[in-house]
Scaffold this motif. Sequence first.
Motif, PDB file in Angstrom:
ATOM      1  N   GLN A   1     -82.151 -26.731   6.673  1.00  0.00           N
ATOM      2  CA  GLN A   1     -83.446 -27.284   7.066  1.00  0.00           C
ATOM      3  C   GLN A   1     -84.548 -26.920   6.078  1.00  0.00           C
ATOM      4  O   GLN A   1     -85.396 -27.749   5.757  1.00  0.00           O
ATOM      5  N   THR A   2     -84.557 -25.667   5.616  1.00  0.00           N
ATOM      6  CA  THR A   2     -85.634 -25.196   4.747  1.00  0.00           C
ATOM      7  C   THR A   2     -85.059 -24.395   3.586  1.00  0.00           C
ATOM      8  O   THR A   2     -83.889 -23.975   3.612  1.00  0.00           O
TER       9      THR A   2
ATOM     10  N   ARG B   1     -79.783 -23.978  10.176  1.00  0.00           N
ATOM     11  CA  ARG B   1     -80.909 -23.043  10.219  1.00  0.00           C
ATOM     12  C   ARG B   1     -80.350 -21.639  10.428  1.00  0.00           C
ATOM     13  O   ARG B   1     -79.344 -21.445  11.115  1.00  0.00           O
TER      14      ARG B   1
ATOM     15  N   VAL C   1     -80.972 -28.266   0.430  1.00  0.00           N
ATOM     16  CA  VAL C   1     -82.069 -28.360   1.398  1.00  0.00           C
ATOM     17  C   VAL C   1     -82.293 -29.834   1.729  1.00  0.00           C
ATOM     18  O   VAL C   1     -82.678 -30.627   0.857  1.00  0.00           O
TER      19      VAL C   1
ATOM     20  N   GLY D   1     -83.922 -30.804   4.825  1.00  0.00           N
ATOM     21  CA  GLY D   1     -84.976 -30.986   5.821  1.00  0.00           C
ATOM     22  C   GLY D   1     -84.406 -30.999   7.229  1.00  0.00           C
ATOM     23  O   GLY D   1     -83.198 -30.895   7.446  1.00  0.00           O
ATOM     24  N   ASN D   2     -85.305 -31.135   8.179  1.00  0.00           N
ATOM     25  CA  ASN D   2     -84.928 -31.109   9.587  1.00  0.00           C
ATOM     26  C   ASN D   2     -84.669 -32.528  10.080  1.00  0.00           C
ATOM     27  O   ASN D   2     -85.568 -33.374  10.096  1.00  0.00           O
TER      28      ASN D   2
END
Length: 323
Positions: A186-187, A157, A204, A206-207
Motif C-alpha cells: 500500500q505504501t 500492509r 508500491v 497504493g491502496n
Amino acid sequence: MLTRLPYTLLWLLALPFVLLRLLWRARRQPDYLKHVGERFGRYRVRAPGRVIWVHAVSVGETRAAEPLVRALLAQWPEHAVLLTHMTPTGRATSKALFGDEARVLRVYLPYDLGWLARRFLHHFRPSLGVIMETELWPNLLAACRRLQVPTMLANARLSERSARRYARVPALTSLTLGALDAIGAQTAGDAVRLRALGARRVTVTGNIKFDVAPTPAAEARGATFRARIGARPVLLAASTREGEEALLLAAFAQHAPPDCLLALVPRHPQRFDEVAGAVKAAGLGLQRRSDEAEVAASTRVWLGDSMGEMFSYYLAADVALIG
C-alpha cells in the motif's frame, strides 16, 4: 520443512481450542457452524473451469477486493474467481457484492496445516492465487510453492508493531514471504518493512480501496436515506466494534447539538440488538434502518442494522467517524 515444524505443532495443539472457539462464536453468530467441513479442506462445490483464487479473510478485505475481482473477471473471461474467507460476515459480504454471479465462488479457506492446504489446492487447482492485505499462512504458501501455484500479496500492509512481531521468528517469516511471487504494498513504509523481513519483488501499488466506487444502486439508496432523515445534520459512526459504542453514545449525548442525528453502524451484524440496547440504556431516542420509516425529529440515533450498505450511509452523512 524443519523451519515450519514448531509452527505446525502449535497448530495441532491449538486445533481443539480453535474448534471450541467456533462453537463459542456460534452462540452469537450461528453461521460459524455452517460449512465447517470447508475449514478442513472438504468441499462440495467445484469450479466449472480454470480458477483464479482470491483470499479475503473478512468484510474489509472482501470489500477491498471487489474492484480486483471485477477486473479479473473482465480480463480473464475463461476463468472463474474463487473467493475464500475465514468469517461468515466476509462470506456474506462477497454474496452481497457479487450476488449469483456464476463465475464467482465462495468457500472457507482451510486451517493452516499442510495436508489441508494441499487438499484445498488439489480440489480447486487455481491458476494463481491473490491474498489480500497481510494474511501470511506459512504452510499454505509452502504448499502453493510446492504445487507451482503462483501467489501474490495484494494491497499489502504491515505496521511497525506487526513487523516487530514477525521479526521475532525471522527464519519462518523470511521463508513465508519468500514463497510469494510478488507483493503489491500500500505504501513505501509497508514496502520497506516487508523487504526488511525478507520479502522479494515488492512494488508500491497504493491502496486498492480507493478503486472501489459506489454503484448507482448505492447512490440511489443513499439519496433515499437522506430523504428519510431530512435536513438535520448527520454524524456517521461507521463499522464500530464492541466497547466503542458506549463511549460514542456518552460523548454524543453530552456534546452533540440537539438536532444532530447519529447514524450508528456496527461492524458485526450479530451485535445489532446489543447496540440497540446500549442506545436505549443511554436514554437516546432510537430508530432502526430496517424499519424502512421516516426518521422522526425525536430520534437521536439511527441504527444501521443492515449489511452491504455502507456506501449509502456515507452518502447520507455530513461527517463520518471511522473506528
